[in-house]
Design a protein around this motif. Structure first.
Motif: not given
Length: 498
Positions: A219-222, A230-231, A239-243, A254-257
């Protein structure tokens, strides 16, 4: 129990005696003898102990308190407050502190696994995974950590309200449980328990699906390189707010889901809790990025040029980069009291809003000596319990117990940054360390403490989301004259964040 004189004994002899006392008390199921043994241990003067001996001393004490629990409470209970667990955690953490410069990996792994189990039990499920992972970073084949990590992931999954995420947790829980059964260091009873739970998971999902570990795209490709860096840093440090970031570190997480789940409201009621959570989450992710920037840029910023500062020959350093670290520390520390403000309103605790703080919110009239608030003590919300125990990592002058050895220093740092004089130095002058007008700290050490607060605030926000889900699941049964706030309503497009 005969009188024991330890005054003339060496540290090794003292540890052998204490270890023997604790173990025989456990074997005899003798609480009186165990209590007396702990009193003897507390009277030991540690001045002559080497760091490794101190680590073993606190490790033994932590074990002793675990034996107290097993004897006093043979059945698992859900009490919010437990002196025995407080002492266990505090002693194990002290032991780890003395093992930092020591290569006794087996004891480290034992302690980290014990802490992981304790944190899972008290609802601090996010940090439980941290302890298991720290152990497995030292020894990837430490069987008890692998199995207990699987146990922890299974219980963690209970709080996750996104079905796909929950399934992934179950996949990795089962994998860990089965992997641990192949390890020689896993004792028979534990192996049987791990295997039994793995088979239980197979009753809810097909083995074919459980064995199908998806390959995720990149998902970093673009993304531009600076955003990718950073991600990746956030994902690798969980550190992402993502279980899912507690299971995986790939780009897919790599997202704060994580958000507030669907909530019940009276008709025309303002969605205040979504707004409050939005703000808390935004403050966290902003602090996270500021901290990242402070670590990744050691060049002089143009805003620092031509700013006249006096060289006072005390190794002080000044820069925009360091101010970002300080801002991140302050922002993350402030999140805890804001969570207590949230809880006061959401749980209808009826405390004066201007008086609440994260250490006191749990008690009647905000005073520990009056006992837990009935709403808190009467709850079986596991995530709420996790937040309560997380609050014990913070210092308050009116509380005599902290399970985090650094709690008082972290509070002092915050106080000096906010209200007094605080400076970061390249190296210490030992003759100045007792000065109180300015708090001095080494740059690397301050960055470590900021990272600790960052991680703690992330955990707190995740527990807050989970506890709302549990509470709303109960409130859903009493939905007369109420409507459900749809999740889509709080989903804001990124282009609006300008």
């Amino acid at each position: 129990m005969e009188e024991i004189n330890l005054d003339t004994k060496s540290s090794i002899e003292i540890l052998e005696i204490l270890g023997g006392l604790f173990e025989t008390s456990r074997e005899e199921n003798n609480l009186e003898k165990l209590t007396k043994s702990i009193e003897i241990a507390n009277s030991v003067n540690l001045e002559t102990f080497e760091p490794k001996s101190k680590a073993n001393y606190y490790y033994f004490l932590g074990n002793a308190w675990s034996y107290v629990i097993k004897i006093k409470y043979p059945e698992t209970n859900f009490e919010f407050e437990s002196e025995e667990i407080e002492k266990q955690i505090a002693y194990y953490r002290k032991a780890l502190g003395f093992l930092k410069e020591n290569n006794d990996d087996f004891i480290k792994c034992q302690i980290l696994t014990n802490l992981g189990n304790l944190f899972s039990h008290i609802g601090r499920i996010v940090e439980a995974q941290e302890y298991f992972n720290l152990c497995l970073n030292i020894n990837p084949k430490f069987g008890m950590a692998i199995g207990n990590r699987g146990f922890g992931l299974f219980h963690y999954a209970r709080l996750i309200f996104e079905p796909v995420h929950q399934f992934i947790f179950m996949q990795y829980a089962r994998k860990n449980l089965l992997d641990s059964c192949k390890m020689e260091d896993v004792y028979l009873d534990a192996r049987n328990a791990f295997h039994s739970l793995a088979k239980h998971i197979e009753t809810a999902y097909s083995v074919k699906d459980l064995d199908d570990y998806k390959e995720y795209g990149n998902y970093y490709n673009e993304l531009p390189k600076n955003e990718v860096d950073y991600r990746k840093w956030c994902a690798e440090n969980r550190l992402f707010i993502n279980p899912l970031n507690d299971v995986l570190t790939k780009s897919v997480v790599a997202n704060d889901f994580l958000f507030t789940p669907s909530m019940t409201f009276k008709v025309n009621e303002k969605p205040i809790y979504q707004s409050m959570f939005n703000q808390l989450k935004q403050e966290y992710v902003s602090a996270r990025y500021l901290f990242y920037e402070s670590l990744s840029s050691y060049e002089t910023h143009f805003s620092d040029k031509d700013v006249t500062l006096m060289d006072t020959l005390d190794y002080s350093i000044y820069s925009l980069s360091l101010e970002k670290t300080k801002i991140a520390f302050r922002m993350c520390y402030s999140i805890f009291d804001k969570i207590s403000y949230f809880l006061n309103q959401y749980l209808i605790l009826d405390n004066e809003p201007s008086q609440v703080n994260f250490r006191r919110i749990w008690y009647k009239n905000l005073y520990k000596n009056q006992g837990l608030n009935n709403i808190i003590s009467g709850s079986n919300n596991w995530a709420l319990r996790g937040l309560f125990w997380l609050s014990k990592d913070l210092y308050d002058k009116d509380f005599d117990v902290n399970i985090e050895p650094e709690a008082k220093e972290l509070a002092k740092i915050r106080n000096y940054i906010e209200h007094k004089s605080f400076k970061i130095v390249e190296s210490f002058n030992p003759n100045w360390t007792q000065e109180t007008e300015t708090y001095e700290i080494d740059r690397g050490l301050f960055e470590d403490k900021t990272f600790k607060i960052l991680k703690l605030s992330r955990s707190a926000l995740m527990y807050l989301s989970y506890l709302i889900y549990e509470e709303e699941s109960k409130r859903e049964k009493n939905r007369k004259n109420k409507i459900i706030m749809p999740v889509e309503f709080i989903k804001m497009k990124d282009e609006y964040k300008t």
